[in-house]
Motif scaffolding. Structure first.
Motif, PDB file in Angstrom:
ATOM      1  N   GLU A   1      33.233  27.246  29.144  1.00  0.00           N
ATOM      2  CA  GLU A   1      33.728  27.048  30.428  1.00  0.00           C
ATOM      3  C   GLU A   1      35.445  27.150  30.475  1.00  0.00           C
ATOM      4  OE1 GLU A   1      33.090  22.976  31.176  1.00  0.00           O
ATOM      5  OE2 GLU A   1      31.136  23.248  31.796  1.00  0.00           O
ATOM      6  N   ALA A   2      36.060  27.137  29.127  1.00  0.00           N
ATOM      7  CA  ALA A   2      37.508  27.221  29.114  1.00  0.00           C
ATOM      8  C   ALA A   2      37.739  28.909  28.976  1.00  0.00           C
ATOM      9  CB  ALA A   2      37.784  26.692  27.767  1.00  0.00           C
ATOM     10  N   ALA A   3      36.750  29.512  28.656  1.00  0.00           N
ATOM     11  CA  ALA A   3      37.203  30.894  28.310  1.00  0.00           C
ATOM     12  C   ALA A   3      37.251  31.680  29.889  1.00  0.00           C
ATOM     13  CB  ALA A   3      35.757  31.850  27.575  1.00  0.00           C
ATOM     14  N   PRO A   4      38.431  32.478  29.853  1.00  0.00           N
ATOM     15  CA  PRO A   4      38.722  32.898  31.318  1.00  0.00           C
ATOM     16  C   PRO A   4      37.676  34.113  31.542  1.00  0.00           C
ATOM     17  CG  PRO A   4      40.274  33.903  29.743  1.00  0.00           C
ATOM     18  CD  PRO A   4      39.512  33.034  28.803  1.00  0.00           C
ATOM     19  N   GLU A   5      37.244  33.969  32.777  1.00  0.00           N
ATOM     20  CA  GLU A   5      35.960  35.063  33.186  1.00  0.00           C
ATOM     21  C   GLU A   5      36.991  36.343  33.447  1.00  0.00           C
ATOM     22  OE1 GLU A   5      33.842  33.766  36.494  1.00  0.00           O
ATOM     23  OE2 GLU A   5      34.019  32.052  35.988  1.00  0.00           O
ATOM     24  N   GLU A   6      35.930  37.538  33.069  1.00  0.00           N
ATOM     25  CA  GLU A   6      36.579  38.741  33.100  1.00  0.00           C
ATOM     26  C   GLU A   6      36.154  39.258  34.617  1.00  0.00           C
ATOM     27  OE1 GLU A   6      35.225  41.765  30.273  1.00  0.00           O
ATOM     28  OE2 GLU A   6      35.343  40.247  28.588  1.00  0.00           O
ATOM     29  N   LEU A   7      37.241  39.860  35.077  1.00  0.00           N
ATOM     30  CA  LEU A   7      37.266  40.371  36.405  1.00  0.00           C
ATOM     31  C   LEU A   7      36.096  41.406  36.560  1.00  0.00           C
ATOM     32  CD1 LEU A   7      40.785  39.938  37.603  1.00  0.00           C
ATOM     33  CD2 LEU A   7      38.965  38.558  38.115  1.00  0.00           C
ATOM     34  N   PRO A   8      35.319  41.536  37.561  1.00  0.00           N
ATOM     35  CA  PRO A   8      34.475  42.935  37.566  1.00  0.00           C
ATOM     36  C   PRO A   8      35.366  43.995  37.828  1.00  0.00           C
ATOM     37  CG  PRO A   8      34.481  41.381  39.680  1.00  0.00           C
ATOM     38  CD  PRO A   8      35.206  40.768  38.545  1.00  0.00           C
ATOM     39  N   PRO A   9      34.776  45.305  37.363  1.00  0.00           N
ATOM     40  CA  PRO A   9      35.547  46.357  37.520  1.00  0.00           C
ATOM     41  C   PRO A   9      35.841  46.564  39.195  1.00  0.00           C
ATOM     42  CG  PRO A   9      33.509  46.864  36.797  1.00  0.00           C
ATOM     43  CD  PRO A   9      33.702  45.510  36.541  1.00  0.00           C
ATOM     44  N   PRO A  10      37.035  47.409  39.156  1.00  0.00           N
ATOM     45  CA  PRO A  10      37.337  47.608  40.644  1.00  0.00           C
ATOM     46  C   PRO A  10      36.430  48.508  41.103  1.00  0.00           C
ATOM     47  CG  PRO A  10      39.084  48.364  39.425  1.00  0.00           C
ATOM     48  CD  PRO A  10      38.123  47.604  38.544  1.00  0.00           C
ATOM     49  N   PRO A  11      36.015  48.772  42.376  1.00  0.00           N
ATOM     50  CA  PRO A  11      35.251  49.706  43.146  1.00  0.00           C
ATOM     51  C   PRO A  11      35.578  51.263  42.585  1.00  0.00           C
ATOM     52  CG  PRO A  11      36.089  48.289  45.023  1.00  0.00           C
ATOM     53  CD  PRO A  11      36.727  48.129  43.639  1.00  0.00           C
TER      54      PRO A  11
END
Length: 145
Positions: A116-126
């Motif tokens: 839960e504490a680990a930051p979520e990686e953002l999905p790659p941009p289009p």
């Protein structure tokens, strides 16, 4: 049918269960020895005897033997010493299993907190945004005219 049985046995769950039963049996022997050889002699000494498993009440006037095995051969007995030994065995085993489950739950909770504490990686941009970013970077590196 034999192939189905082989597939059933080869599955991980069955093997895990088999290992658990074997380890549980061995662990039960350790707990039985702990109770019979270490705890019950102390309890027996406190309550006035050295062999707690031989505590019994005769339920027949024909029973006058000093040991439980001999008394059972003579007639009906109320073997409360054996029952108490088995009860203590059970309580110790249940306590140890409780502590093990509590430890596993604690570790599982720690892992969940870390996730839960680990930051979520953002999905790659289009793809079009990636292409525009590359063009911008190339233009920025180009020498000025």
């Amino acid at each position: 049918m034999l192939n189905e049985f082989k597939a059933f046995i080869a599955r991980g769950n069955v093997m895990d269960l088999a290992v658990g039963v074997i380890i549980g049996g061995a662990f039960g022997g350790i707990v039985k020895s702990l109770v019979d050889d270490l705890i019950m002699p102390i309890v027996g000494a406190i309550f006035g005897g050295f062999d707690f498993s031989n505590y019994f009440l005769p339920l027949s006037s024909a029973v006058n033997a000093p040991t439980l095995a001999a008394a059972r051969a003579q007639g009906a007995v109320f073997a409360y010493g054996s029952f108490l030994t088995v009860l203590i065995n059970f309580l110790i085993l249940a306590w140890i299993i409780f502590l093990m489950v509590k430890g596993v739950n604690y570790l599982r909770m720690q892992v969940e907190r870390q996730e839960e504490a680990a930051p979520e990686e953002l999905p790659p941009p289009p793809a079009d945004v990636q292409l525009l970013t590359e063009i911008r970077d190339l233009l920025a590196r180009r020498p000025a005219v």
